[in-house]
Design an enzyme around this catalytic site. Structure first.
Site, PDB file in Angstrom:
ATOM      1  N   MET A  64       0.843  -1.195   0.000  1.00 43.25           N
ATOM      2  CA  MET A  64       0.000   0.000   0.000  1.00 43.25           C
ATOM      3  C   MET A  64       0.880   1.247   0.000  1.00 43.25           C
ATOM      4  O   MET A  64       1.888   1.290   0.702  1.00 43.25           O
ATOM      5  CB  MET A  64      -0.887  -0.003   1.253  1.00 43.25           C
ATOM      6  N   CYS A  65       0.475   2.241  -0.793  1.00 44.78           N
ATOM      7  CA  CYS A  65       1.157   3.537  -0.785  1.00 44.78           C
ATOM      8  C   CYS A  65       0.089   4.615  -0.630  1.00 44.78           C
ATOM      9  O   CYS A  65      -0.923   4.390   0.012  1.00 44.78           O
ATOM     10  CB  CYS A  65       2.001   3.716  -2.044  1.00 44.78           C
ATOM     11  N   TYR A  66       0.313   5.774  -1.203  1.00 44.34           N
ATOM     12  CA  TYR A  66      -0.643   6.883  -1.091  1.00 44.34           C
ATOM     13  C   TYR A  66      -1.881   6.648  -1.950  1.00 44.34           C
ATOM     14  O   TYR A  66      -3.002   6.674  -1.476  1.00 44.34           O
ATOM     15  CB  TYR A  66       0.012   8.204  -1.515  1.00 44.34           C
TER      16      TYR A  66
END
Length: 108
Positions: A64-66
Site C-alpha cells: 500500500m502507498c498513497y
C-alpha cells in the site's frame, strides 16, 4: 509469479481478514503516523530486513502507498527479492481510508 498483480481495497481487506496475506505500507513516516491500515507493517529501507526475516517468501504480500502508484515499484522489488506472490493495492491508503474508516490506526 513474475509480475505483481493489482488488487482493490475490498479484496485486500478480505485477504487480511482471512489471514491469506500480509499488508505493508511504504508511505513516509509522517503519513504513516497520521493514519494507516490497522494491520499494516511500515516497510522502509530500515525495516526491510526485519520484514524479510519475519515473513517467508511464500507469504503473499500486499503493498500500500498513497494512491496506488508507488506501490507498483515496491511490489516489483519484493518479487525480485524472492517473494512468490505480491499485490499492489489500487487506490492506496486513500481508497482504504474511504472504504474502511474504522480500520485506520493513528501513530507510528
Amino acid at each position: 509469479m513474475d509480475q505483481f498483480e493489482c488488487i482493490n481495497v475490498a479484496d485486500a481487506h478480505q485477504k487480511l481478514q482471512e489471514k491469506e496475506a500480509v499488508l505493508v505500507d511504504i508511505r513516509d513516516p509522517q503519513s504513516f503516523a497520521m493514519g494507516h491500515a490497522v494491520q499494516a507493517f511500515h516497510l522502509t529501507n530500515d525495516t526491510l530486513g526485519a520484514f524479510m526475516r519475519n515473513n517467508d517468501f511464500d507469504t503473499p504480500v500486499m503493498v500500500m502507498c498513497y494512491h496506488g502508484n508507488s506501490s507498483k515499484g515496491a511490489a516489483q522489488y519484493l518479487l525480485q527479492q524472492g517473494y512468490d506472490v505480491v499485490y499492489s493495492i489500487d487506490g492506496g491508503f486513500e481508497a482504504w481510508q474511504r472504504q474502511f474508516p474504522a480500520e485506520v490506526a493513528y501513530g507510528a
